[in-house]
Motif scaffolding. Sequence first.
Motif, short mmCIF file in Angstrom:
data_model
loop_
_atom_site.label_atom_id
_atom_site.label_comp_id
_atom_site.label_asym_id
_atom_site.label_seq_id
_atom_site.Cartn_x
_atom_site.Cartn_y
_atom_site.Cartn_z
N GLY A 52 13.49 14.24 16.26
CA GLY A 52 12.32 13.75 15.54
C GLY A 52 11.32 14.85 15.21
O GLY A 52 11.47 16.01 15.61
N PRO A 53 10.27 14.48 14.49
CA PRO A 53 9.30 15.47 14.01
C PRO A 53 8.25 15.91 15.04
O PRO A 53 7.49 16.83 14.78
CB PRO A 53 8.62 14.74 12.85
CG PRO A 53 8.71 13.30 13.23
CD PRO A 53 10.01 13.15 13.95
N VAL A 54 8.21 15.26 16.19
CA VAL A 54 7.21 15.60 17.21
C VAL A 54 7.92 16.05 18.48
O VAL A 54 8.73 15.32 19.04
CB VAL A 54 6.27 14.41 17.51
CG1 VAL A 54 5.26 14.78 18.58
CG2 VAL A 54 5.57 13.93 16.25
N ALA A 55 7.62 17.27 18.91
CA ALA A 55 8.19 17.83 20.15
C ALA A 55 7.06 17.93 21.17
O ALA A 55 5.99 18.45 20.87
CB ALA A 55 8.79 19.21 19.89
N VAL A 56 7.32 17.42 22.37
CA VAL A 56 6.31 17.46 23.43
C VAL A 56 6.95 18.05 24.68
O VAL A 56 8.02 17.64 25.11
CB VAL A 56 5.75 16.06 23.75
CG1 VAL A 56 4.67 16.15 24.82
CG2 VAL A 56 5.22 15.38 22.50
N GLN A 57 6.28 19.04 25.25
CA GLN A 57 6.68 19.63 26.53
C GLN A 57 5.45 19.74 27.41
O GLN A 57 4.33 19.56 26.95
CB GLN A 57 7.34 20.97 26.32
CG GLN A 57 6.44 22.02 25.70
CD GLN A 57 7.18 23.32 25.44
OE1 GLN A 57 8.38 23.42 25.57
NE2 GLN A 57 6.42 24.34 25.09
N TRP A 58 5.66 20.05 28.67
CA TRP A 58 4.51 20.17 29.58
C TRP A 58 4.80 21.20 30.65
O TRP A 58 5.94 21.50 30.98
CB TRP A 58 4.15 18.83 30.20
CG TRP A 58 5.27 18.10 30.86
CD1 TRP A 58 5.64 18.16 32.16
CD2 TRP A 58 6.18 17.18 30.23
NE1 TRP A 58 6.72 17.35 32.39
CE2 TRP A 58 7.07 16.73 31.22
CE3 TRP A 58 6.33 16.70 28.93
CZ2 TRP A 58 8.09 15.82 30.96
CZ3 TRP A 58 7.35 15.80 28.66
CH2 TRP A 58 8.21 15.37 29.67
N ASN A 59 3.71 21.74 31.17
CA ASN A 59 3.78 22.70 32.28
C ASN A 59 4.13 21.95 33.56
O ASN A 59 4.10 20.71 33.61
CB ASN A 59 2.46 23.44 32.43
CG ASN A 59 2.17 24.32 31.24
OD1 ASN A 59 3.07 24.75 30.52
ND2 ASN A 59 0.90 24.61 31.00
N ASP A 60 4.38 22.69 34.62
CA ASP A 60 4.71 22.09 35.90
C ASP A 60 3.55 21.23 36.40
O ASP A 60 2.45 21.74 36.61
CB ASP A 60 5.03 23.19 36.91
CG ASP A 60 5.46 22.66 38.27
OD1 ASP A 60 5.57 21.43 38.44
OD2 ASP A 60 5.70 23.49 39.15
N PRO A 61 3.77 19.94 36.59
CA PRO A 61 2.69 19.06 37.05
C PRO A 61 2.09 19.44 38.40
O PRO A 61 0.98 19.03 38.72
CB PRO A 61 3.36 17.68 37.12
CG PRO A 61 4.49 17.77 36.15
CD PRO A 61 4.98 19.18 36.26
N ALA A 62 2.80 20.22 39.21
CA ALA A 62 2.25 20.63 40.50
C ALA A 62 0.95 21.40 40.33
O ALA A 62 0.10 21.41 41.22
CB ALA A 62 3.26 21.48 41.26
N GLY A 63 0.74 22.02 39.17
CA GLY A 63 -0.49 22.75 38.90
C GLY A 63 -1.55 21.94 38.19
O GLY A 63 -2.64 22.44 37.93
N PHE A 64 -1.26 20.68 37.88
CA PHE A 64 -2.22 19.84 37.17
C PHE A 64 -3.40 19.47 38.08
O PHE A 64 -3.24 19.28 39.28
CB PHE A 64 -1.57 18.55 36.68
CG PHE A 64 -0.65 18.71 35.49
CD1 PHE A 64 -0.46 19.93 34.85
CD2 PHE A 64 0.03 17.62 35.01
CE1 PHE A 64 0.38 20.05 33.76
CE2 PHE A 64 0.87 17.73 33.91
CZ PHE A 64 1.06 18.95 33.29
#
Length: 185
Positions: free
Chosen positions: A38-50
Amino acid sequence: MKRLTPLLLALALAATAADARVRNVTDADAPRSLSADGPVAVQWNDPAGFTELKFSGNRWESQRGNWVFQLADHLRKEAEKRLPEGERLEVTINDIDRAGRYEPGRGIHMDSIRIMRDFYPPMMDLTFTRYDAAGNVVDEGERRLRDTMYLSNASIGRSSDSLRYEKQMIDDWLRRELGQRIATR
């Protein structure tokens, strides 16, 4: 065969219990991005640092579930509705602090209840790049999403979704960033 039946039953129950364990957002095998279709790509950093985990008041309760994936999936679905045909959007979630806090010391079993107060608003830090149909960068940047008035929205308060405040904050950002247009795909 009669002696094997209890053993087989015990093994089946043990396997089911292992699969039924609660997933944590910090699990090593937990995803760090949505599938790239699809046209939207979502990634995230390691949640342990959130911030959500570092300052929650109950790290174990905060890391339970699959809420990072759910928020990323919501962001993608809502962005796809607003993104003009042919455009692409890439988003990296750098930090999340969910609405409310666990307040230890409030009594027995109260440390596992998320307390909602005005001074515990939802927050998300992200970076994004938006591309036109030709692949040229249309917009990019960093955004610090906050909804300090999250408890004042009466329509959200009636929802039973545990991520309702964060999802509303994402929706508000997408309306500001991409406009009101709802694309048909």
